[in-house]
Design a protein around this motif. Structure first.
Motif, PDB file in Angstrom:
ATOM      1  N   PHE A 117      35.283  -9.993 110.997  1.00 35.40           N
ATOM      2  CA  PHE A 117      35.762  -8.946 111.350  1.00 35.40           C
ATOM      3  C   PHE A 117      36.384  -8.146 112.495  1.00 35.40           C
ATOM      4  O   PHE A 117      37.750  -8.075 112.937  1.00 35.40           O
ATOM      5  N   ASN A 118      35.791  -9.088 113.888  1.00 30.91           N
ATOM      6  CA  ASN A 118      35.965  -8.466 114.704  1.00 30.91           C
ATOM      7  C   ASN A 118      37.117  -9.810 115.494  1.00 30.91           C
ATOM      8  O   ASN A 118      38.034  -9.009 116.498  1.00 30.91           O
ATOM      9  N   ARG A 119      37.856 -10.586 114.669  1.00 29.87           N
ATOM     10  CA  ARG A 119      38.580 -11.070 115.249  1.00 29.87           C
ATOM     11  C   ARG A 119      39.756 -10.462 114.077  1.00 29.87           C
ATOM     12  O   ARG A 119      40.839 -10.539 115.287  1.00 29.87           O
ATOM     13  N   LEU A 120      39.703 -10.154 113.295  1.00 28.46           N
ATOM     14  CA  LEU A 120      40.427  -9.606 112.704  1.00 28.46           C
ATOM     15  C   LEU A 120      40.792  -8.418 113.487  1.00 28.46           C
ATOM     16  O   LEU A 120      42.035  -7.871 113.652  1.00 28.46           O
ATOM     17  N   GLU A 121      39.707  -7.259 113.813  1.00 19.17           N
ATOM     18  CA  GLU A 121      40.426  -6.307 114.748  1.00 19.17           C
ATOM     19  C   GLU A 121      41.387  -6.626 116.191  1.00 19.17           C
ATOM     20  O   GLU A 121      42.012  -5.837 116.316  1.00 19.17           O
ATOM     21  N   ALA A 122      41.043  -7.832 116.591  1.00 19.21           N
ATOM     22  CA  ALA A 122      41.279  -7.932 117.758  1.00 19.21           C
ATOM     23  C   ALA A 122      43.069  -8.286 117.913  1.00 19.21           C
ATOM     24  O   ALA A 122      43.902  -8.087 117.919  1.00 19.21           O
ATOM     25  N   GLU A 123      42.874  -9.611 116.647  1.00 15.66           N
ATOM     26  CA  GLU A 123      44.355  -9.925 115.550  1.00 15.66           C
ATOM     27  C   GLU A 123      45.428  -8.694 115.474  1.00 15.66           C
ATOM     28  O   GLU A 123      46.851  -8.407 116.288  1.00 15.66           O
ATOM     29  N   LEU A 124      45.020  -7.634 114.846  1.00 14.83           N
ATOM     30  CA  LEU A 124      45.595  -6.436 114.845  1.00 14.83           C
ATOM     31  C   LEU A 124      45.180  -5.413 115.775  1.00 14.83           C
ATOM     32  O   LEU A 124      46.033  -4.701 115.470  1.00 14.83           O
ATOM     33  N   GLY A 125      44.428  -5.301 116.677  1.00 14.82           N
ATOM     34  CA  GLY A 125      44.583  -4.367 117.523  1.00 14.82           C
ATOM     35  C   GLY A 125      43.633  -3.159 117.755  1.00 14.82           C
ATOM     36  O   GLY A 125      43.498  -2.179 118.646  1.00 14.82           O
TER      37      GLY A 125
ATOM     38  N   ILE B   9      37.587  -2.383 117.899  1.00 16.87           N
ATOM     39  CA  ILE B   9      35.523  -3.470 117.918  1.00 16.87           C
ATOM     40  C   ILE B   9      35.351  -2.269 116.969  1.00 16.87           C
ATOM     41  O   ILE B   9      34.984  -1.123 117.283  1.00 16.87           O
ATOM     42  N   ASP B  10      34.877  -3.194 116.313  1.00 13.81           N
ATOM     43  CA  ASP B  10      34.159  -3.020 115.289  1.00 13.81           C
ATOM     44  C   ASP B  10      33.887  -1.975 114.494  1.00 13.81           C
ATOM     45  O   ASP B  10      33.632  -1.072 113.168  1.00 13.81           O
ATOM     46  N   HIS B  11      35.294  -1.810 114.170  1.00 13.37           N
ATOM     47  CA  HIS B  11      36.168  -0.158 113.776  1.00 13.37           C
ATOM     48  C   HIS B  11      35.573  -0.252 112.117  1.00 13.37           C
ATOM     49  O   HIS B  11      35.795   0.297 111.249  1.00 13.37           O
ATOM     50  N   ILE B  12      36.208  -2.180 111.646  1.00  7.14           N
ATOM     51  CA  ILE B  12      35.378  -1.972 109.913  1.00  7.14           C
ATOM     52  C   ILE B  12      34.351  -2.108 109.688  1.00  7.14           C
ATOM     53  O   ILE B  12      34.242  -1.011 108.379  1.00  7.14           O
ATOM     54  N   ARG B  13      33.444  -2.351 110.313  1.00  9.73           N
ATOM     55  CA  ARG B  13      32.135  -1.832 110.057  1.00  9.73           C
ATOM     56  C   ARG B  13      31.469   0.003 110.255  1.00  9.73           C
ATOM     57  O   ARG B  13      30.755   0.102 109.688  1.00  9.73           O
TER      58      ARG B  13
END
Length: 219
Positions: A22-30, A33-37
Motif C-alpha cells: 500500500f505504501n509503495r502504491l501511495e508513493a507512486e500516486l503521490g 503515506i498510510d492514506h489507504i490505511r
C-alpha cells in the motif's frame, strides 16, 4: 487455563504485510503515506472494505465506494488499484511454527478476505491463493469473512471459531497483525499476540505455548 488451540490470521502473519505494498502504491500516486490505511480504518464496520470482506458488494461497487471514501479523506485512489496489492511473500518460519503448533494443539484460521472471483488483478490474487494453498490445508478449522458474512473485529467470529474447535476462549492463543483485531480476542479471554515481525511473534508464541521454534528459515 491450559492452552488447547492456536488461532491465526493469514495475511500479514503467514505472508508479508500488504501495508508495505500500500505504501509503495501511495508513493507512486503521490498520496500521503498510510492514506489507504486511514481509509480502511474510517467507519471500519461499514466502509467499502467491510462490505467487500462480508461479500455484500462486488468488485465494481468496491472500486467506486473506495474512490469516494479516499477522495473524501483527501486523496482519490481507486479500489481497483488497491486490490492487487493484497498478496504478500510467504514467511516459511511462520508456516513451520504452525506445523509445530499443530502437533500439540488444535489450530484454526480466521481471515478477513474477499471473494477472489470478484476481484480485479487476478494474477496477484492467484499468487496469494497459491500461498494460501500451501497453508490452509494445515488448519483444523477455517473461517473466511467473505463466506461467513461476518468479519473481524466482530467478537462473534472468534466465538464461532471456538465452537468449531470445541474450546473455550481462555484456552486459545490468537495471532493477528492488526491490533484492532487482537483487542476483541483478548476481551474474550484469549492470549492475543500482535504480529509485528517474525522474531517477535515466535518469541511471544513460544512464551504462550511452551514450544520452541527454529531461529532460522527452514530448508
Amino acid at each position: 487455563m491450559a492452552i488447547e488451540a492456536v488461532i491465526w490470521d493469514f495475511g500479514g502473519v503467514f505472508t508479508s504485510s500488504p501495508f508495505e505494498a500500500f505504501n509503495r502504491l501511495e508513493a507512486e500516486l503521490g498520496a500521503p503515506i498510510d492514506h489507504i490505511r486511514k481509509v480502511n480504518a474510517t467507519n471500519h464496520h461499514d466502509n467499502a472494505w467491510a462490505l467487500f470482506e462480508r461479500n455484500e458488494i462486488d468488485a465494481a461497487r468496491f472500486d467506486q465506494l473506495f474512490l469516494e471514501e479516499s477522495t473524501a479523506l483527501g486523496f482519490p485512489i481507486r479500489g481497483a488499484d488497491v486490490l492487487p496489492k493484497l498478496s504478500g511473500e510467504l514467511r516459511p518460519r511462520m508456516v513451520a511454527a504452525l506445523k509445530a503448533c499443530k502437533q500439540r494443539f488444535k489450530v484454526g484460521c480466521i481471515t478477513n478476505n474477499v471473494v477472489s472471483m470478484h476481484s480485479p488483478g487476478q494474477n496477484e490474487i492467484q499468487r496469494a491463493a497459491g500461498a494460501m494453498g500451501q497453508v490452509m490445508p494445515l488448519f483444523d478449522a477455517i473461517i473466511e469473512s467473505s463466506k461467513a458474512g461476518i468479519r473481524k473485529p466482530d467478537p462473534r467470529i472468534y466465538l464461532m471459531m471456538c465452537d468449531l474447535l470445541a474450546v473455550q476462549p481462555a484456552a486459545c492463543v490468537y495471532l493477528d497483525d492488526l491490533g484492532i483485531n487482537c483487542k476483541p480476542a483478548a476481551g474474550l479471554g484469549m492470549k492475543a499476540i500482535k504480529v509485528v515481525d517474525v522474531d517477535q511473534t515466535l518469541a511471544d508464541l513460544a512464551a504462550a505455548t511452551g514450544l520452541t521454534f527454529d531461529a532460522e528459515e527452514p530448508a
